[in-house]
Write a protein that holds these residues in place. Structure first.
Motif, short mmCIF file in Angstrom:
data_model
loop_
_atom_site.label_atom_id
_atom_site.label_comp_id
_atom_site.label_asym_id
_atom_site.label_seq_id
_atom_site.Cartn_x
_atom_site.Cartn_y
_atom_site.Cartn_z
N GLU A 225 30.39 91.07 -31.76
CA GLU A 225 30.24 89.76 -32.37
C GLU A 225 31.48 88.90 -32.13
N LYS A 226 32.67 89.51 -32.36
CA LYS A 226 33.93 88.77 -32.13
C LYS A 226 34.07 88.40 -30.66
N LYS A 227 33.64 89.29 -29.78
CA LYS A 227 33.71 89.01 -28.35
C LYS A 227 32.83 87.81 -27.98
N TYR A 228 31.60 87.81 -28.54
CA TYR A 228 30.70 86.71 -28.23
C TYR A 228 31.21 85.39 -28.79
N ARG A 229 31.77 85.42 -29.98
CA ARG A 229 32.28 84.18 -30.57
C ARG A 229 33.50 83.69 -29.80
N LEU A 230 34.34 84.62 -29.32
CA LEU A 230 35.48 84.23 -28.50
C LEU A 230 35.01 83.62 -27.18
N GLN A 231 33.97 84.23 -26.57
CA GLN A 231 33.42 83.67 -25.34
C GLN A 231 32.86 82.27 -25.57
N GLU A 232 32.27 82.07 -26.74
CA GLU A 232 31.73 80.75 -27.07
C GLU A 232 32.85 79.71 -27.15
N GLN A 233 33.99 80.11 -27.77
CA GLN A 233 35.13 79.20 -27.87
C GLN A 233 35.71 78.92 -26.48
N VAL A 234 35.80 79.95 -25.66
CA VAL A 234 36.32 79.76 -24.29
C VAL A 234 35.41 78.83 -23.49
N ASP A 235 34.11 79.01 -23.63
CA ASP A 235 33.17 78.15 -22.91
C ASP A 235 33.29 76.70 -23.39
N LYS A 236 33.48 76.51 -24.69
CA LYS A 236 33.64 75.16 -25.20
C LYS A 236 34.91 74.53 -24.64
N MET A 237 35.99 75.34 -24.58
CA MET A 237 37.24 74.83 -24.03
C MET A 237 37.08 74.48 -22.56
N LYS A 238 36.37 75.33 -21.81
CA LYS A 238 36.12 75.04 -20.40
C LYS A 238 35.31 73.76 -20.25
N GLU A 239 34.34 73.59 -21.12
CA GLU A 239 33.52 72.39 -21.06
C GLU A 239 34.37 71.15 -21.36
N THR A 240 35.29 71.29 -22.33
CA THR A 240 36.18 70.16 -22.65
C THR A 240 37.06 69.82 -21.46
N VAL A 241 37.64 70.87 -20.85
CA VAL A 241 38.49 70.65 -19.67
C VAL A 241 37.69 70.02 -18.54
N ARG A 242 36.47 70.51 -18.35
CA ARG A 242 35.62 69.96 -17.29
C ARG A 242 35.30 68.49 -17.57
N THR A 243 35.08 68.16 -18.85
CA THR A 243 34.80 66.77 -19.21
C THR A 243 36.02 65.89 -18.94
N VAL A 244 37.20 66.40 -19.32
CA VAL A 244 38.43 65.64 -19.07
C VAL A 244 38.66 65.45 -17.58
N GLU A 245 38.40 66.49 -16.80
CA GLU A 245 38.56 66.37 -15.35
C GLU A 245 37.61 65.33 -14.78
N GLU A 246 36.39 65.34 -15.25
CA GLU A 246 35.42 64.36 -14.76
C GLU A 246 35.86 62.94 -15.12
N LYS A 247 36.35 62.78 -16.36
CA LYS A 247 36.81 61.45 -16.76
C LYS A 247 38.03 61.04 -15.96
N SER A 248 38.95 62.00 -15.71
CA SER A 248 40.14 61.71 -14.92
C SER A 248 39.76 61.30 -13.50
N LYS A 249 38.83 62.04 -12.92
CA LYS A 249 38.37 61.70 -11.57
C LYS A 249 37.76 60.30 -11.56
N HIS A 250 37.00 60.00 -12.59
CA HIS A 250 36.38 58.68 -12.67
C HIS A 250 37.45 57.60 -12.80
N PHE A 251 38.49 57.87 -13.62
CA PHE A 251 39.57 56.90 -13.81
C PHE A 251 40.33 56.69 -12.49
N VAL A 252 40.66 57.79 -11.83
CA VAL A 252 41.38 57.69 -10.55
C VAL A 252 40.53 56.92 -9.53
N TYR A 253 39.28 57.21 -9.52
CA TYR A 253 38.38 56.51 -8.59
C TYR A 253 38.37 55.00 -8.88
#
Length: 347
Positions: A225-253
């Motif tokens: 259970e703890k492993k799955y919840r940790l994976q969920e948090q990691v995935d959310k963080m990855k999604e946040t980073v991916r969103t920031v990267e997409e916004k950064s790319k859009h800004f640079v563009y």
């Protein structure tokens, strides 16, 4: 039996049957199918034995042809429905009876099911092609069962079904001339659906934990259970980073796009400025034309100086040159001109 072999989809032909074939009893189209009585069919209409040729001609006229199809029907899907559609449309006037095996019999001879028997029974009653559902259907069809429900033909795919110590549980039905074959739909089956769930087990567990199911309900241990919840948090963080990267790319563009626009506009203005400058100050520019015209005007307005002894030196010009105000007169002459005349007493 239709639906018993999960590994291969229960199939029906893709094409739609004509309207007169798809239209069964009006009740089966407007409300759930009825459950068969344990005592069987109580219709008083004479039930004479039919051949497939007679059934295909639409006889007898006084009653529909009673076709039976059976199976487990776990996780009822489109493959099941298409098989039942074929069974319903095999004759011009068909009454389709569907047998569903119980949990006890299925777990003993086939394996564990996802849906309970009541859920499977209920799912079949809501299929538009089904007219009647037999609960706790037998695994092997006996003569007594066929007579009790006044079954004319049994519908199933033609592949031999090995089960319960028999090479083909439908062998005696085929030998009696009561078997009609349907086709299977490839790519969809209960086993395929379960395989998808097992393959992505972690994803579905995490999804259900997020939706509020407890680890106990999902049969998940504390560490997992703890492993799955940790994976969920990691995935959310990855999604946040991916969103920031997409916004950064859009800004640079956007910045690059703006920079290109500014450079393009600067180049256009520079070319325009240089063109205007050359037009004004170039060899053939307006400034040189103005200077040339100004020089001509000054030459036209200013007098020309004549050389000495020139015939053009007239007495008038000479007198003008000798005038007391002329700068060419000698100092003595200038003083004589400027001195007052002598008085009479001095003469």
């Amino acid at each position: 039996m239709a639906g018993r072999r999960r590994g291969r989809g229960n199939n029906a032909q893709q094409h739609q049957a004509p309207q007169h074939q798809r239209a069964g009893p009006r009740g089966s189209q407007r409300k759930p199918a009825a459950f068969a009585k344990s005592t069987g069919c109580d219709s008083q209409t004479p039930h004479d034995k039919l051949t497939i040729t007679q059934a295909r001609r639409g006889t007898p006229a006084n009653r529909p042809v009673r076709v039976y199809a059976d199976g487990i029907f776990d996780l009822f899907h489109s493959g099941h429905a298409r098989a039942l559609m074929q069974a319903k449309n095999v004759f011009p006037n068909t009454y389709l009876i569907v047998g569903v095996c119980s949990d006890e019999l299925t777990h003993k001879l086939k394996g564990y099911t996802v849906m309970t028997e009541d859920e499977r029974y209920d799912a079949l009653t809501h299929c538009r092609y089904v007219d009647e559902v037999v609960r706790d259907a037998p695994w092997t069809l006996t003569t007594e069962f066929l007579h009790r429900h006044k079954i004319d033909f049994v519908a199933h795919d033609d592949i031999p079904y090995t089960s319960a110590g028999s090479e083909d549980v439908y062998k005696h039905i085929k030998e009696a001339g009561m078997f009609v074959a349907t086709e299977r739909t490839e790519g969809i089956s209960t086993s395929d659906l379960i395989t998808r769930i097992v393959k992505d087990y972690d994803i579905y567990v995490r999804r259900n934990l997020q939706r509020g199911y407890t680890a106990r309900e999902l049969n998940v241990g504390y560490i997992n259970e703890k492993k799955y919840r940790l994976q969920e948090q990691v995935d959310k963080m990855k999604e946040t980073v991916r969103t920031v990267e997409e916004k950064s790319k859009h800004f640079v563009y956007r910045v690059e796009e703006k920079s290109h626009d500014l450079i393009h506009k600067w180049e256009e203005k520079s070319r325009e400025f240089i063109s205007n400058f050359l037009e004004l100050f170039g060899p053939d520019g307006a400034w040189h034309v103005i200077q040339e015209r100004s020089g001509r005007m000054l030459q036209a307005l200013s007098p020309y100086s004549s050389p000495r002894g020139s015939p053009s030196s007239s007495p008038t010009r000479r007198r003008r040159s000798l005038s007391p105000y002329s700068s060419s007169a000698s100092p003595s002459q200038s003083s004589s001109f400027l001195s007052p005349p002598p008085s009479p007493s001095s003469v």
